[in-house]
Design an enzyme around this catalytic site. Structure first.
Site, PDB file in Angstrom:
ATOM      1  N   SER A  65      99.303  18.226  -4.841  1.00  0.00           N
ATOM      2  CA  SER A  65      98.876  17.455  -3.936  1.00  0.00           C
ATOM      3  C   SER A  65      99.652  16.278  -3.465  1.00  0.00           C
ATOM      4  O   SER A  65     100.804  16.176  -4.194  1.00  0.00           O
ATOM      5  CB  SER A  65      97.448  16.721  -4.456  1.00  0.00           C
ATOM      6  OG  SER A  65      96.932  16.037  -3.641  1.00  0.00           O
ATOM      7  N   CYS A  66      99.638  15.577  -2.481  1.00  0.00           N
ATOM      8  CA  CYS A  66     100.703  14.590  -2.220  1.00  0.00           C
ATOM      9  C   CYS A  66      99.873  13.475  -1.361  1.00  0.00           C
ATOM     10  O   CYS A  66      98.697  13.313  -1.497  1.00  0.00           O
ATOM     11  CB  CYS A  66     101.937  15.079  -1.482  1.00  0.00           C
ATOM     12  SG  CYS A  66     101.483  15.829   0.071  1.00  0.00           S
ATOM     13  N   GLY A  67     100.354  12.811  -0.171  1.00  0.00           N
ATOM     14  CA  GLY A  67      99.671  12.194   0.796  1.00  0.00           C
ATOM     15  C   GLY A  67      99.232  12.602   1.639  1.00  0.00           C
ATOM     16  O   GLY A  67      97.733  12.453   2.069  1.00  0.00           O
TER      17      GLY A  67
END
Length: 314
Positions: free
Chosen positions: A269-271
Protein backbone atom coordinates in the site's frame (compact mmCIF):
# COMPACT_ATOMS: atom_id res chain seq x y z
CA UNK A 1 7.00 -15.70 -22.37
CA UNK A 2 8.25 -14.03 -19.20
CA UNK A 3 10.86 -11.29 -19.51
CA UNK A 4 13.26 -10.17 -16.76
CA UNK A 5 11.65 -7.77 -14.31
CA UNK A 6 14.60 -5.37 -14.60
CA UNK A 7 16.68 -4.31 -17.59
CA UNK A 8 19.81 -2.18 -17.52
CA UNK A 9 20.36 0.44 -20.23
CA UNK A 10 22.82 -1.95 -21.90
CA UNK A 11 20.19 -4.69 -21.81
CA UNK A 12 17.66 -2.46 -23.54
CA UNK A 13 20.19 -1.23 -26.09
CA UNK A 14 20.87 -4.85 -26.93
CA UNK A 15 17.22 -5.32 -27.85
CA UNK A 16 17.35 -2.48 -30.35
CA UNK A 17 18.86 -2.48 -33.84
CA UNK A 18 22.65 -2.31 -34.02
CA UNK A 19 22.46 0.75 -36.25
CA UNK A 20 20.20 3.72 -35.69
CA UNK A 21 17.76 4.13 -32.85
CA UNK A 22 14.46 2.98 -34.30
CA UNK A 23 12.53 0.43 -32.27
CA UNK A 24 11.66 -2.97 -33.74
CA UNK A 25 8.03 -4.12 -33.68
CA UNK A 26 8.94 -6.84 -31.20
CA UNK A 27 9.91 -4.23 -28.57
CA UNK A 28 7.62 -1.44 -27.41
CA UNK A 29 9.00 1.23 -25.08
CA UNK A 30 6.71 3.23 -22.79
CA UNK A 31 7.47 6.35 -20.74
CA UNK A 32 5.24 5.99 -17.68
CA UNK A 33 6.52 9.08 -15.82
CA UNK A 34 4.14 10.40 -13.18
CA UNK A 35 4.47 13.06 -10.49
CA UNK A 36 2.57 13.97 -7.35
CA UNK A 37 -0.40 16.32 -7.90
CA UNK A 38 1.38 19.23 -6.19
CA UNK A 39 4.49 18.94 -8.37
CA UNK A 40 5.26 21.69 -10.91
CA UNK A 41 6.63 19.11 -13.35
CA UNK A 42 4.63 18.10 -16.43
CA UNK A 43 5.70 14.59 -17.49
CA UNK A 44 3.92 14.60 -20.84
CA UNK A 45 5.50 17.91 -21.81
CA UNK A 46 8.91 16.58 -20.76
CA UNK A 47 8.30 13.50 -22.91
CA UNK A 48 7.60 15.70 -25.93
CA UNK A 49 11.02 17.29 -25.52
CA UNK A 50 13.12 14.23 -24.64
CA UNK A 51 12.57 10.49 -24.74
CA UNK A 52 14.13 7.19 -25.64
CA UNK A 53 13.73 6.75 -29.38
CA UNK A 54 10.49 5.09 -30.35
CA UNK A 55 8.87 5.48 -26.93
CA UNK A 56 5.18 6.25 -26.41
CA UNK A 57 3.78 8.07 -23.39
CA UNK A 58 1.68 6.00 -21.00
CA UNK A 59 -0.50 8.26 -18.86
CA UNK A 60 -1.40 6.10 -15.86
CA UNK A 61 -4.17 8.51 -14.91
CA UNK A 62 -5.69 8.08 -18.37
CA UNK A 63 -5.36 4.29 -18.72
CA UNK A 64 -7.48 3.73 -15.65
CA UNK A 65 -10.98 3.00 -14.44
CA UNK A 66 -13.30 5.58 -12.86
CA UNK A 67 -13.63 5.27 -9.09
CA UNK A 68 -16.50 6.09 -6.76
CA UNK A 69 -14.25 8.43 -4.74
CA UNK A 70 -12.70 10.06 -7.80
CA UNK A 71 -9.33 8.39 -7.22
CA UNK A 72 -6.77 8.50 -10.00
CA UNK A 73 -4.79 5.72 -11.75
CA UNK A 74 -6.96 2.89 -10.52
CA UNK A 75 -6.52 -0.38 -12.40
CA UNK A 76 -8.19 -0.26 -15.81
CA UNK A 77 -10.78 -2.68 -17.03
CA UNK A 78 -9.68 -5.46 -19.35
CA UNK A 79 -11.17 -3.56 -22.30
CA UNK A 80 -9.44 -0.27 -21.42
CA UNK A 81 -6.10 -2.04 -21.06
CA UNK A 82 -6.48 -3.84 -24.40
CA UNK A 83 -7.44 -0.59 -26.17
CA UNK A 84 -4.38 1.19 -24.73
CA UNK A 85 -2.11 -1.63 -25.91
CA UNK A 86 -3.55 -1.35 -29.42
CA UNK A 87 -2.95 2.40 -29.44
CA UNK A 88 0.69 1.85 -28.41
CA UNK A 89 1.23 -0.81 -31.08
CA UNK A 90 1.60 -3.54 -28.48
CA UNK A 91 0.68 -7.09 -29.40
CA UNK A 92 0.51 -10.02 -26.95
CA UNK A 93 4.02 -11.08 -28.03
CA UNK A 94 5.62 -7.62 -27.68
CA UNK A 95 8.37 -7.14 -25.13
CA UNK A 96 7.15 -4.04 -23.29
CA UNK A 97 9.91 -2.00 -21.64
CA UNK A 98 8.77 0.73 -19.26
CA UNK A 99 10.77 3.62 -17.84
CA UNK A 100 10.21 6.85 -15.94
CA UNK A 101 12.12 10.09 -15.59
CA UNK A 102 12.94 9.65 -11.88
CA UNK A 103 14.86 6.40 -12.24
CA UNK A 104 12.47 4.14 -10.36
CA UNK A 105 9.19 5.73 -9.27
CA UNK A 106 6.09 5.14 -11.39
CA UNK A 107 7.43 2.52 -13.82
CA UNK A 108 6.88 -0.37 -11.35
CA UNK A 109 3.20 0.54 -11.11
CA UNK A 110 2.93 0.33 -14.90
CA UNK A 111 4.75 -3.01 -14.87
CA UNK A 112 2.35 -4.25 -12.20
CA UNK A 113 -0.53 -3.38 -14.52
CA UNK A 114 0.93 -5.34 -17.44
CA UNK A 115 1.73 -8.35 -15.28
CA UNK A 116 -1.74 -8.33 -13.68
CA UNK A 117 -3.24 -8.65 -17.15
CA UNK A 118 -0.98 -11.57 -17.96
CA UNK A 119 1.50 -9.67 -20.17
CA UNK A 120 4.58 -11.20 -18.57
CA UNK A 121 6.82 -10.23 -21.48
CA UNK A 122 7.38 -6.89 -19.75
CA UNK A 123 10.21 -5.19 -17.85
CA UNK A 124 11.21 -1.85 -16.39
CA UNK A 125 14.38 0.06 -17.23
CA UNK A 126 16.16 0.09 -13.88
CA UNK A 127 17.35 3.68 -13.40
CA UNK A 128 14.99 5.01 -16.04
CA UNK A 129 15.72 7.82 -18.45
CA UNK A 130 18.38 9.51 -16.23
CA UNK A 131 20.48 6.35 -16.08
CA UNK A 132 20.01 5.77 -19.82
CA UNK A 133 21.47 9.22 -20.47
CA UNK A 134 24.16 8.90 -17.78
CA UNK A 135 25.47 5.75 -19.46
CA UNK A 136 25.78 7.56 -22.77
CA UNK A 137 22.81 6.25 -24.71
CA UNK A 138 21.01 8.63 -27.09
CA UNK A 139 17.70 10.39 -26.57
CA UNK A 140 15.27 11.74 -29.11
CA UNK A 141 14.13 15.38 -29.16
CA UNK A 142 12.12 15.53 -32.39
CA UNK A 143 8.31 15.47 -32.16
CA UNK A 144 7.20 11.91 -31.32
CA UNK A 145 5.59 9.76 -33.98
CA UNK A 146 2.46 7.83 -33.04
CA UNK A 147 2.94 4.08 -32.94
CA UNK A 148 1.22 1.95 -35.54
CA UNK A 149 -1.91 0.49 -34.01
CA UNK A 150 -2.05 -3.23 -33.35
CA UNK A 151 -4.52 -5.90 -32.36
CA UNK A 152 -4.68 -6.91 -28.70
CA UNK A 153 -7.30 -9.47 -27.62
CA UNK A 154 -9.10 -8.64 -24.40
CA UNK A 155 -6.99 -10.25 -21.64
CA UNK A 156 -8.09 -11.85 -18.39
CA UNK A 157 -7.34 -9.83 -15.28
CA UNK A 158 -5.81 -11.74 -12.36
CA UNK A 159 -8.07 -10.69 -9.48
CA UNK A 160 -5.63 -12.12 -6.93
CA UNK A 161 -3.20 -9.28 -7.65
CA UNK A 162 -5.45 -6.54 -6.21
CA UNK A 163 -6.98 -6.00 -2.79
CA UNK A 164 -10.14 -3.98 -2.25
CA UNK A 165 -11.04 -1.74 0.68
CA UNK A 166 -13.31 -4.43 2.08
CA UNK A 167 -10.55 -7.04 1.93
CA UNK A 168 -8.07 -4.74 3.65
CA UNK A 169 -10.53 -3.88 6.42
CA UNK A 170 -11.43 -7.51 7.09
CA UNK A 171 -7.75 -8.43 7.04
CA UNK A 172 -6.68 -5.67 9.45
CA UNK A 173 -9.04 -6.57 12.30
CA UNK A 174 -6.97 -9.31 14.00
CA UNK A 175 -3.27 -9.15 14.71
CA UNK A 176 -1.60 -10.64 11.61
CA UNK A 177 1.32 -12.06 13.58
CA UNK A 178 -1.06 -14.22 15.62
CA UNK A 179 -2.73 -15.81 12.59
CA UNK A 180 -0.73 -17.10 9.60
CA UNK A 181 -3.81 -16.85 7.37
CA UNK A 182 -3.94 -13.07 7.75
CA UNK A 183 -1.97 -11.09 5.17
CA UNK A 184 0.78 -8.69 6.07
CA UNK A 185 0.30 -5.12 4.81
CA UNK A 186 3.38 -3.00 4.13
CA UNK A 187 3.04 0.76 3.69
CA UNK A 188 5.35 2.52 1.20
CA UNK A 189 4.72 6.07 2.47
CA UNK A 190 7.30 7.93 4.53
CA UNK A 191 7.63 6.80 8.14
CA UNK A 192 6.36 10.17 9.41
CA UNK A 193 3.14 9.86 7.41
CA UNK A 194 2.75 6.28 8.64
CA UNK A 195 3.16 7.39 12.25
CA UNK A 196 0.78 10.31 11.79
CA UNK A 197 3.43 12.88 12.76
CA UNK A 198 3.84 14.27 9.22
CA UNK A 199 0.99 15.60 7.07
CA UNK A 200 -0.33 13.97 3.93
CA UNK A 201 0.38 15.81 0.66
CA UNK A 202 -3.35 15.79 -0.10
CA UNK A 203 -5.00 18.67 1.83
CA UNK A 204 -7.44 17.71 4.55
CA UNK A 205 -6.45 14.05 4.69
CA UNK A 206 -5.38 12.51 7.97
CA UNK A 207 -2.04 10.76 8.17
CA UNK A 208 -1.56 7.57 10.18
CA UNK A 209 -1.82 3.95 9.11
CA UNK A 210 -4.03 0.92 8.63
CA UNK A 211 -4.18 -1.13 11.87
CA UNK A 212 -1.50 -3.84 12.07
CA UNK A 213 0.26 -2.65 8.92
CA UNK A 214 4.03 -2.25 8.74
CA UNK A 215 6.07 0.77 7.66
CA UNK A 216 8.35 0.06 4.68
CA UNK A 217 9.06 3.37 2.88
CA UNK A 218 9.58 2.70 -0.81
CA UNK A 219 13.03 4.31 -0.79
CA UNK A 220 14.25 1.50 1.49
CA UNK A 221 14.20 -0.70 -1.63
CA UNK A 222 16.16 1.80 -3.74
CA UNK A 223 19.65 3.22 -4.12
CA UNK A 224 20.26 6.81 -5.22
CA UNK A 225 22.99 7.54 -7.76
CA UNK A 226 24.52 10.77 -8.99
CA UNK A 227 25.41 10.73 -12.67
CA UNK A 228 29.11 11.34 -13.42
CA UNK A 229 29.94 14.94 -14.33
CA UNK A 230 26.36 15.94 -13.56
CA UNK A 231 24.09 16.87 -10.68
CA UNK A 232 21.43 14.51 -12.06
CA UNK A 233 20.30 11.88 -9.58
CA UNK A 234 18.35 8.71 -10.21
CA UNK A 235 17.31 5.60 -8.35
CA UNK A 236 17.74 1.87 -9.00
CA UNK A 237 16.67 -1.22 -7.08
CA UNK A 238 18.97 -2.58 -4.40
CA UNK A 239 20.60 -5.99 -4.90
CA UNK A 240 18.46 -8.90 -3.69
CA UNK A 241 20.32 -9.44 -0.35
CA UNK A 242 19.76 -5.78 0.56
CA UNK A 243 16.11 -5.97 -0.48
CA UNK A 244 15.69 -8.91 1.86
CA UNK A 245 17.33 -7.00 4.70
CA UNK A 246 14.99 -4.05 4.16
CA UNK A 247 12.02 -6.42 4.39
CA UNK A 248 13.48 -8.01 7.54
CA UNK A 249 13.96 -4.58 9.09
CA UNK A 250 10.27 -3.83 8.45
CA UNK A 251 8.52 -7.08 9.45
CA UNK A 252 11.16 -9.19 11.19
CA UNK A 253 13.17 -12.20 10.05
CA UNK A 254 10.48 -14.83 10.70
CA UNK A 255 7.76 -12.99 8.78
CA UNK A 256 10.11 -12.04 5.93
CA UNK A 257 11.09 -15.70 5.50
CA UNK A 258 7.43 -16.77 5.48
CA UNK A 259 6.64 -14.19 2.79
CA UNK A 260 9.60 -15.17 0.59
CA UNK A 261 8.78 -18.87 1.00
CA UNK A 262 5.16 -18.26 0.01
CA UNK A 263 3.80 -19.36 3.40
CA UNK A 264 2.31 -15.93 4.07
CA UNK A 265 0.77 -13.48 1.60
CA UNK A 266 1.59 -9.78 1.63
CA UNK A 267 -0.15 -6.66 0.32
CA UNK A 268 1.56 -3.41 -0.59
CA UNK A 269 0.00 0.00 0.00
CA UNK A 270 1.09 3.64 -0.30
CA UNK A 271 -0.56 7.04 -0.75
CA UNK A 272 -2.54 6.38 -3.93
CA UNK A 273 -1.40 3.01 -5.29
CA UNK A 274 1.63 4.34 -7.18
CA UNK A 275 4.74 3.68 -5.07
CA UNK A 276 3.11 0.52 -3.73
CA UNK A 277 4.28 -0.78 -7.10
CA UNK A 278 7.89 -0.32 -5.99
CA UNK A 279 7.33 -2.57 -2.97
CA UNK A 280 5.45 -5.05 -5.19
CA UNK A 281 8.36 -5.22 -7.62
CA UNK A 282 10.96 -5.47 -4.85
CA UNK A 283 9.05 -8.41 -3.37
CA UNK A 284 8.85 -10.01 -6.80
CA UNK A 285 12.62 -9.63 -7.13
CA UNK A 286 12.80 -11.55 -3.85
CA UNK A 287 10.66 -14.19 -5.60
CA UNK A 288 7.85 -13.87 -3.07
CA UNK A 289 4.97 -15.68 -4.79
CA UNK A 290 1.94 -14.23 -2.96
CA UNK A 291 2.08 -10.45 -3.40
CA UNK A 292 -0.93 -8.19 -3.99
CA UNK A 293 -1.44 -4.41 -4.16
CA UNK A 294 -4.10 -2.34 -2.39
CA UNK A 295 -5.22 -0.24 -5.34
CA UNK A 296 -6.92 2.60 -3.43
CA UNK A 297 -4.17 2.68 -0.82
CA UNK A 298 -4.21 5.38 1.86
CA UNK A 299 -6.18 7.95 -0.14
CA UNK A 300 -9.12 5.59 -0.48
CA UNK A 301 -8.79 4.18 3.02
CA UNK A 302 -8.53 7.48 4.89
CA UNK A 303 -11.29 9.10 2.81
CA UNK A 304 -13.89 6.81 4.34
CA UNK A 305 -15.33 7.94 7.66
CA UNK A 306 -15.68 4.34 8.85
CA UNK A 307 -11.96 3.58 8.54
CA UNK A 308 -9.95 2.97 11.69
CA UNK A 309 -6.77 5.05 11.62
CA UNK A 310 -3.88 4.34 13.93
CA UNK A 311 -1.20 6.85 14.91
CA UNK A 312 1.90 6.20 16.95
CA UNK A 313 5.20 7.78 17.95
CA UNK A 314 7.55 4.89 17.11
Amino acid sequence: MSAPLLLSPSDLRGLLPSRGDSTPDTVRILDASWVMPNSPRRPHEEFQKKRISGASFLDLDDVASPHELGLKHMMPTEEVFAHACEKFGISPSSHVVIYDSHGVFSSPRALFMFRAFGHTNSSILDGGLPRWEAEGFPVEAEPPVDARSSSYPTPVFDKETIRSYEQVVSNSSPDPLSDPVIELVVDARSHGRYLGTDPEPRPGMSSGHIPHSFSLPFNKFLRTHTAPNSLTQYTTFLPVPELRQALVDAVGTEQADLVIQGKRSITTSCGSGMTAGILWLGLKLLEAPRVALYDESWTGYASRASSKIEKSTT
